[in-house]
Design a protein around this motif. Structure first.
Motif, PDB file in Angstrom:
ATOM      1  N   UNK A  69       0.822  -1.196   0.000  1.00  0.00           N
ATOM      2  CA  UNK A  69       0.000   0.000   0.000  1.00  0.00           C
ATOM      3  C   UNK A  69       0.864   1.256   0.000  1.00  0.00           C
ATOM      4  N   UNK A  70       0.811   2.026   1.081  1.00  0.00           N
ATOM      5  CA  UNK A  70       1.553   3.291   1.143  1.00  0.00           C
ATOM      6  C   UNK A  70       2.913   3.153   1.841  1.00  0.00           C
ATOM      7  N   UNK A  71       3.283   1.944   2.187  1.00  0.00           N
ATOM      8  CA  UNK A  71       4.543   1.729   2.913  1.00  0.00           C
ATOM      9  C   UNK A  71       5.415   0.773   2.106  1.00  0.00           C
ATOM     10  N   UNK A  72       6.708   1.085   2.080  1.00  0.00           N
ATOM     11  CA  UNK A  72       7.687   0.209   1.429  1.00  0.00           C
ATOM     12  C   UNK A  72       8.686  -0.251   2.487  1.00  0.00           C
ATOM     13  N   UNK A  73       8.862  -1.558   2.561  1.00  0.00           N
ATOM     14  CA  UNK A  73       9.805  -2.128   3.513  1.00  0.00           C
ATOM     15  C   UNK A  73      11.065  -2.543   2.733  1.00  0.00           C
ATOM     16  N   UNK A  74      12.211  -2.035   3.166  1.00  0.00           N
ATOM     17  CA  UNK A  74      13.478  -2.328   2.499  1.00  0.00           C
ATOM     18  C   UNK A  74      14.442  -2.954   3.486  1.00  0.00           C
ATOM     19  N   UNK A  75      15.302  -3.812   2.991  1.00  0.00           N
ATOM     20  CA  UNK A  75      16.438  -4.316   3.777  1.00  0.00           C
ATOM     21  C   UNK A  75      17.703  -3.763   3.140  1.00  0.00           C
ATOM     22  N   UNK A  76      18.427  -2.969   3.915  1.00  0.00           N
ATOM     23  CA  UNK A  76      19.651  -2.316   3.436  1.00  0.00           C
ATOM     24  C   UNK A  76      20.858  -2.998   4.071  1.00  0.00           C
ATOM     25  N   UNK A  77      21.831  -3.419   3.225  1.00  0.00           N
ATOM     26  CA  UNK A  77      23.012  -4.134   3.719  1.00  0.00           C
ATOM     27  C   UNK A  77      24.261  -3.298   3.474  1.00  0.00           C
ATOM     28  N   UNK A  78      25.169  -3.378   4.424  1.00  0.00           N
ATOM     29  CA  UNK A  78      26.445  -2.686   4.272  1.00  0.00           C
ATOM     30  C   UNK A  78      27.201  -3.258   3.069  1.00  0.00           C
ATOM     31  N   UNK A  79      27.943  -2.410   2.395  1.00  0.00           N
ATOM     32  CA  UNK A  79      28.630  -2.843   1.172  1.00  0.00           C
ATOM     33  C   UNK A  79      29.944  -3.575   1.446  1.00  0.00           C
ATOM     34  N   UNK A  80      30.438  -3.517   2.689  1.00  0.00           N
ATOM     35  CA  UNK A  80      31.730  -4.136   2.964  1.00  0.00           C
ATOM     36  C   UNK A  80      31.723  -5.041   4.192  1.00  0.00           C
ATOM     37  N   UNK A  81      30.583  -5.209   4.833  1.00  0.00           N
ATOM     38  CA  UNK A  81      30.532  -6.036   6.045  1.00  0.00           C
ATOM     39  C   UNK A  81      29.157  -6.694   6.133  1.00  0.00           C
ATOM     40  N   UNK A 192      58.223 -23.577 -15.817  1.00  0.00           N
ATOM     41  CA  UNK A 192      57.548 -24.767 -15.271  1.00  0.00           C
ATOM     42  C   UNK A 192      57.844 -25.033 -13.801  1.00  0.00           C
ATOM     43  N   UNK A 193      58.960 -24.571 -13.283  1.00  0.00           N
ATOM     44  CA  UNK A 193      59.320 -24.883 -11.894  1.00  0.00           C
ATOM     45  C   UNK A 193      58.652 -23.969 -10.876  1.00  0.00           C
ATOM     46  N   UNK A 194      57.872 -22.989 -11.325  1.00  0.00           N
ATOM     47  CA  UNK A 194      57.275 -22.052 -10.385  1.00  0.00           C
ATOM     48  C   UNK A 194      56.225 -22.763  -9.526  1.00  0.00           C
ATOM     49  N   UNK A 195      56.117 -22.347  -8.271  1.00  0.00           N
ATOM     50  CA  UNK A 195      55.151 -22.924  -7.318  1.00  0.00           C
ATOM     51  C   UNK A 195      54.214 -21.824  -6.839  1.00  0.00           C
ATOM     52  N   UNK A 196      52.979 -22.208  -6.508  1.00  0.00           N
ATOM     53  CA  UNK A 196      51.959 -21.246  -6.091  1.00  0.00           C
ATOM     54  C   UNK A 196      51.432 -21.595  -4.696  1.00  0.00           C
ATOM     55  N   UNK A 197      51.104 -20.565  -3.964  1.00  0.00           N
ATOM     56  CA  UNK A 197      50.374 -20.667  -2.696  1.00  0.00           C
ATOM     57  C   UNK A 197      49.068 -19.911  -2.917  1.00  0.00           C
ATOM     58  N   UNK A 198      47.975 -20.648  -3.158  1.00  0.00           N
ATOM     59  CA  UNK A 198      46.723 -20.050  -3.605  1.00  0.00           C
ATOM     60  C   UNK A 198      45.779 -19.855  -2.424  1.00  0.00           C
ATOM     61  N   UNK A 199      45.130 -18.690  -2.407  1.00  0.00           N
ATOM     62  CA  UNK A 199      44.061 -18.411  -1.448  1.00  0.00           C
ATOM     63  C   UNK A 199      42.822 -18.009  -2.250  1.00  0.00           C
ATOM     64  N   UNK A 200      41.796 -18.874  -2.219  1.00  0.00           N
ATOM     65  CA  UNK A 200      40.562 -18.600  -2.947  1.00  0.00           C
ATOM     66  C   UNK A 200      39.610 -17.862  -2.013  1.00  0.00           C
ATOM     67  N   UNK A 201      39.188 -16.682  -2.425  1.00  0.00           N
ATOM     68  CA  UNK A 201      38.363 -15.815  -1.578  1.00  0.00           C
ATOM     69  C   UNK A 201      37.231 -15.240  -2.425  1.00  0.00           C
ATOM     70  N   UNK A 202      36.313 -14.568  -1.736  1.00  0.00           N
ATOM     71  CA  UNK A 202      35.270 -13.818  -2.436  1.00  0.00           C
ATOM     72  C   UNK A 202      35.885 -12.562  -3.026  1.00  0.00           C
ATOM     73  N   UNK A 203      35.618 -12.284  -4.283  1.00  0.00           N
ATOM     74  CA  UNK A 203      36.200 -11.115  -4.947  1.00  0.00           C
ATOM     75  C   UNK A 203      35.150 -10.059  -5.262  1.00  0.00           C
ATOM     76  N   UNK A 204      33.953 -10.229  -4.726  1.00  0.00           N
ATOM     77  CA  UNK A 204      32.942  -9.190  -4.798  1.00  0.00           C
ATOM     78  C   UNK A 204      31.927  -9.479  -3.699  1.00  0.00           C
ATOM     79  N   UNK A 205      31.193  -8.453  -3.335  1.00  0.00           N
ATOM     80  CA  UNK A 205      30.225  -8.620  -2.262  1.00  0.00           C
ATOM     81  C   UNK A 205      30.745  -8.090  -0.937  1.00  0.00           C
ATOM     82  N   UNK A 206      29.936  -8.263   0.089  1.00  0.00           N
ATOM     83  CA  UNK A 206      30.236  -7.647   1.376  1.00  0.00           C
ATOM     84  C   UNK A 206      31.421  -8.283   2.080  1.00  0.00           C
ATOM     85  N   UNK A 207      31.707  -9.541   1.809  1.00  0.00           N
ATOM     86  CA  UNK A 207      32.801 -10.218   2.518  1.00  0.00           C
ATOM     87  C   UNK A 207      34.111 -10.192   1.741  1.00  0.00           C
ATOM     88  N   UNK A 208      34.119  -9.569   0.569  1.00  0.00           N
ATOM     89  CA  UNK A 208      35.323  -9.611  -0.272  1.00  0.00           C
ATOM     90  C   UNK A 208      36.505  -8.923   0.401  1.00  0.00           C
TER      91      UNK A 208
END
Length: 426
Positions: A69-81, A192-208
């Motif tokens: 009706x005359x009311x709008x309910x919104x959920x607002x989330x922080x962009x970084x947390x 070819x001899x190079x070695x990696x230490x990989x950390x897979x993380x979120x790269x977008x969103x609030x937890x990135x």
């Protein structure tokens, strides 16, 4: 049960009935089981406290939107947390928007907390809401860029040089992302001899931001990691906003390990590119710039070895020619001639030295003989030998005046050989 008998509640020692309380505690800290507040009083005090909170502008992302009706309910989330609030917006507020909001929209809203006394329910009354456009985001990022640049975080002199050949590379990227595959595949093809230490993380969103910072701290603490690559594929400006977070920028600036930024495509320019020690246009470009190409290095080694061999051969040839030229000189063809010439010079100089010494000795011998003759001619003994005598007084003094020898004086007379005594007579 008789009225004179206490009920179960009274026997158990419960709090007095509200009608028996005469005064209420003035503060919440002074309440007790025996003297509590009525619930309505707590609600009224919370209401009064919350009403003193001024309207506040906040920023967030709309994740839920429900119009009734005359009311709008919104959920607002922080962009970084992980923080969110439910907002209530009346139709008059929503009518001021040029375009309707949709879930995922980034907005700024002026909210005022409000407590409904009867139920104790807290609501966030929205007084104004505005969508954040692309221009606003770019202007905000530019202000942050200028502020961080003024602190010196982007200065070239603070950037660290990457190792020529890293043994282990730390890689921060999305989970099973194309960026991760591009970096690992291209780097392994080059070395070819190079070695990696990989950390897979979120790269977008609030937890990135939090996950990237945690992965950065872990890799920076590992002594075996020589360089850290933060990689992500392309995306919209909103998708890449975590890599312009001030917290992440300062964490990268404080890292001890060199950091390479490989975010998006060539046109994308998050703030991470400015603070990183090396900016790569794409994840593939990062792989090419952090490790050398083994084939190119082998070619360089082959060219260097060929150049070194030519240099050694040229030097040996030149030195051989110089040696042949030296051996062809007369001094080496007939070395005895130089010895004979020096022997003749030595004999000539020895004869000259002997003649000079002999002449000097003869001249000094004649001068000594002449001096000896002069000394002998002037000798008193020579005078006595010619018949003269020397008369001396008793004290040994030579008598030169007759008045110095009165009568009776005993004199000594020295002649050429010996002496005689004489007395002066009147």
């Amino acid at each position: 049960m008789s009225q004179d008998q206490p009920g179960p509640a009274s026997a158990a020692g419960t709090a007095e009935a509200p009608a028996q309380r005469t005064t209420l505690p003035p503060t919440a800290a002074q309440t007790s089981p025996e003297n509590p507040w009525p619930l309505r009083l707590l609600s009224e005090k919370l209401k009064a406290h919350i009403d003193r909170v001024p309207p506040t502008w906040v920023e967030g992302q709309v994740i839920e939107l429900n119009r009734r009706n005359s009311v709008t309910y919104l959920t607002l989330r922080d962009t970084e947390a992980e923080a969110s609030f439910g907002l209530v917006a009346w139709s008059a507020v929503m009518a001021r928007l040029e375009a309707p909001l949709t879930p995922g929209s980034r907005v700024v809203a002026q909210i005022k907390p409000d407590l409904y006394i009867k139920t104790g329910r807290l609501s966030m009354q929205t007084r104004d809401i505005r969508p954040v456009g692309l221009g606003d985001l770019l202007a905000r990022l530019e202000r942050l860029r200028q502020a961080l640049a003024a602190e010196g975080l982007f200065a070239d002199e603070r950037k660290k040089r990457l190792p020529m050949l890293p043994h282990r590379i730390g890689l921060i990227t999305g989970r099973d992302s194309d960026a991760m595959k591009d970096v690992i595949r291209n780097a392994s093809l080059r070395w070819p001899a190079v070695a990696f230490e990989v950390r897979e993380v979120a790269v977008q969103g609030v937890s990135a931001v939090a996950q990237v910072m945690q992965a950065l701290a872990e890799l920076d603490a590992m002594a075996e990691v020589d360089v850290i690559v933060i990689a992500r594929g392309g995306g919209s400006l909103e998708d890449l906003l975590p890599f312009s977070s001030e917290e992440l920028i300062r964490a990268v600036a404080a890292a001890r390990t060199p950091v390479v930024s490989a975010i998006g495509h060539e046109a994308d320019r998050p703030l991470l590119d400015d603070v990183a020690d090396l900016r790569a246009s794409t994840p593939t470009d990062a792989a090419k710039r952090i490790v050398p190409d083994v084939n190119e290095e082998l070619e360089r080694i082959a060219r260097a070895r060929a150049m070194l061999a030519r240099s050694v051969e040229t030097m040996i040839r030149h030195e051989g020619e110089r040696l042949a030229a030296v051996r062809s000189r007369p001094v080496l063809a007939n070395p005895q001639g130089m010895v004979h010439a020096r022997a003749e010079d030595l004999q000539r100089l020895a004869a000259r030295a002997y003649g000079c010494i002999s002449t000097a000795v003869d001249r000094d011998r004649d001068r000594i003989a002449h001096l000896r003759a002069q000394v002998r001619a002037l000798s008193p003994q020579n005078t006595l030998d010619r018949g003269y005598a020397v008369v001396q007084l008793p004290d040994g003094a030579v008598l030169r005046d007759a008045q110095d020898a009165p009568a009776g004086t005993r004199l000594r007379v020295r002649v050429a050989v010996g002496e005689v005594a004489a007395d002066v007579v009147p």
